[in-house]
Design a protein around this motif. Structure first.
Motif, PDB file in Angstrom:
ATOM      1  N   ALA A  63     -17.649  13.881  18.732  1.00  0.00           N
ATOM      2  CA  ALA A  63     -19.094  13.694  18.607  1.00  0.00           C
ATOM      3  C   ALA A  63     -19.412  12.588  17.602  1.00  0.00           C
ATOM      4  O   ALA A  63     -20.325  11.778  17.810  1.00  0.00           O
ATOM      5  CB  ALA A  63     -19.755  14.998  18.173  1.00  0.00           C
ATOM      6  N   TYR A  67     -21.604   9.195  18.315  1.00  0.00           N
ATOM      7  CA  TYR A  67     -22.822   8.919  17.558  1.00  0.00           C
ATOM      8  C   TYR A  67     -22.724   7.645  16.725  1.00  0.00           C
ATOM      9  O   TYR A  67     -23.716   6.929  16.539  1.00  0.00           O
ATOM     10  CB  TYR A  67     -23.163  10.103  16.646  1.00  0.00           C
ATOM     11  CG  TYR A  67     -24.095  11.100  17.292  1.00  0.00           C
ATOM     12  CD1 TYR A  67     -25.450  11.110  17.009  1.00  0.00           C
ATOM     13  CD2 TYR A  67     -23.620  12.027  18.216  1.00  0.00           C
ATOM     14  CE1 TYR A  67     -26.307  12.015  17.605  1.00  0.00           C
ATOM     15  CE2 TYR A  67     -24.462  12.939  18.820  1.00  0.00           C
ATOM     16  CZ  TYR A  67     -25.815  12.925  18.513  1.00  0.00           C
ATOM     17  OH  TYR A  67     -26.659  13.822  19.126  1.00  0.00           O
ATOM     18  N   ARG A 124     -28.578  12.856  21.987  1.00  0.00           N
ATOM     19  CA  ARG A 124     -27.792  11.758  21.421  1.00  0.00           C
ATOM     20  C   ARG A 124     -28.526  10.426  21.533  1.00  0.00           C
ATOM     21  O   ARG A 124     -28.584   9.642  20.574  1.00  0.00           O
ATOM     22  CB  ARG A 124     -26.446  11.663  22.125  1.00  0.00           C
ATOM     23  CG  ARG A 124     -25.490  10.655  21.479  1.00  0.00           C
ATOM     24  CD  ARG A 124     -24.410  10.206  22.422  1.00  0.00           C
ATOM     25  NE  ARG A 124     -23.777  11.309  23.129  1.00  0.00           N
ATOM     26  CZ  ARG A 124     -23.003  11.135  24.188  1.00  0.00           C
ATOM     27  NH1 ARG A 124     -22.768   9.924  24.657  1.00  0.00           N
ATOM     28  NH2 ARG A 124     -22.459  12.178  24.801  1.00  0.00           N
ATOM     29  N   THR A 128     -29.468   8.012  18.548  1.00  0.00           N
ATOM     30  CA  THR A 128     -28.663   6.804  18.357  1.00  0.00           C
ATOM     31  C   THR A 128     -29.394   5.514  18.738  1.00  0.00           C
ATOM     32  O   THR A 128     -29.160   4.479  18.108  1.00  0.00           O
ATOM     33  CB  THR A 128     -27.356   6.889  19.174  1.00  0.00           C
ATOM     34  OG1 THR A 128     -27.664   7.095  20.562  1.00  0.00           O
ATOM     35  CG2 THR A 128     -26.472   8.020  18.668  1.00  0.00           C
ATOM     36  N   MET A 181     -25.893  14.641  15.146  1.00  0.00           N
ATOM     37  CA  MET A 181     -24.601  15.079  15.671  1.00  0.00           C
ATOM     38  C   MET A 181     -24.442  16.592  15.517  1.00  0.00           C
ATOM     39  O   MET A 181     -23.992  17.276  16.453  1.00  0.00           O
ATOM     40  CB  MET A 181     -23.477  14.352  14.933  1.00  0.00           C
ATOM     41  CG  MET A 181     -22.085  14.687  15.425  1.00  0.00           C
ATOM     42  SD  MET A 181     -20.799  14.027  14.338  1.00  0.00           S
ATOM     43  CE  MET A 181     -20.942  15.166  12.960  1.00  0.00           C
ATOM     44  N   ASP A 184     -26.636  18.336  17.952  1.00  0.00           N
ATOM     45  CA  ASP A 184     -26.092  18.169  19.304  1.00  0.00           C
ATOM     46  C   ASP A 184     -24.970  19.162  19.563  1.00  0.00           C
ATOM     47  O   ASP A 184     -24.889  19.795  20.632  1.00  0.00           O
ATOM     48  CB  ASP A 184     -25.587  16.742  19.477  1.00  0.00           C
ATOM     49  CG  ASP A 184     -25.492  16.330  20.938  1.00  0.00           C
ATOM     50  OD1 ASP A 184     -25.564  17.212  21.810  1.00  0.00           O
ATOM     51  OD2 ASP A 184     -25.343  15.125  21.203  1.00  0.00           O
ATOM     52  N   SER A 188     -26.878  21.309  22.443  1.00  0.00           N
ATOM     53  CA  SER A 188     -26.683  20.762  23.792  1.00  0.00           C
ATOM     54  C   SER A 188     -25.914  21.690  24.727  1.00  0.00           C
ATOM     55  O   SER A 188     -26.315  21.865  25.884  1.00  0.00           O
ATOM     56  CB  SER A 188     -25.996  19.396  23.718  1.00  0.00           C
ATOM     57  OG  SER A 188     -26.869  18.449  23.158  1.00  0.00           O
TER      58      SER A 188
END
Length: 202
Positions: A63, A67, A124, A128, A181, A184, A188
């Motif tokens: 991850a 990221y 993400r 990002t 991150m 996520d 997610s």
């Protein structure tokens, strides 16, 4: 040209490469073989397995790479004149691979693929993308100044400075990426599981 207008022009310049990458990703996704659907199914299965357990060091490192790779690359290019060339290409690659991935999900799963892609990439990208451009624009400016210096235009160019604002921006963006991150890794897989269950029962 004022500083704000220069920043806006460089942002638009990079954005053009990003959207060009998006278009190319859509074009090339049409050549993906039919077996991609099976590969994506395995990917989603593995993704859910990771979410059922506490994040492992391997998952955290993966991850972190996802990221940090583009924002960190954008930051580092601000220390070299070659960034004038590499930053637009990197921005285009960012748009290409994002678009290509989303289009693969759509091609494999139809309309549901859009929601699946949103579950996998949504958070993400929301984190990002802004972070990338917040680093890429000043890095492009520094790269242009370095190129002027290397071509002998140092007297007329803006003095090179990597002041506290430069490093403060990096610290804030790094913290934002780290928070995204962690969110996520926790959210997610849960969101994807809820979506798949709804698709299967619907």
């Amino acid at each position: 040209m004022t500083e704000r207008r220069r920043q806006l022009s460089r942002l638009l310049f990079l954005a053009l490469f990003f959207f060009a990458g998006v278009v190319l990703g859509q074009v090339f996704s049409g050549r993906v073989p039919d077996a991609t659907g099976d590969e994506l199914t395995r990917y989603l299965t593995d993704f859910l397995k990771v979410g059922e357990e506490a994040p492992s060091p391997g998952a955290a490192l993966s991850a972190a790479a996802l990221y940090l790779r583009y924002p960190l690359a954008a930051f580092l290019m601000g220390f070299a004149s070659i960034g004038v060339l590499l930053l637009p290409l990197t921005t285009g690659a960012f748009g290409f691979f994002l678009s290509f991935s989303v289009c693969c999900f759509t091609a494999a799963f139809g309309r549901d693929g859009v929601l699946l892609a949103l579950a996998v990439f949504g958070l993400r990208c929301a984190v990002t993308l802004p972070c990338y451009f917040l680093l890429a624009v000043p890095s492009l400016e520094r790269s242009i100044d370095l190129l002027r210096l290397s071509l002998g235009g140092g007297r007329r160019s803006v003095p090179m400075r990597y002041d506290r604002g430069w490093w403060r921006r990096l610290a804030v963006i790094f913290g934002t990426l780290l928070a995204g991150m962690c969110a996520d890794l926790m959210l997610s897989p849960w969101f994807l599981r809820q979506l798949l269950e709804r698709m299967l029962t619907g």
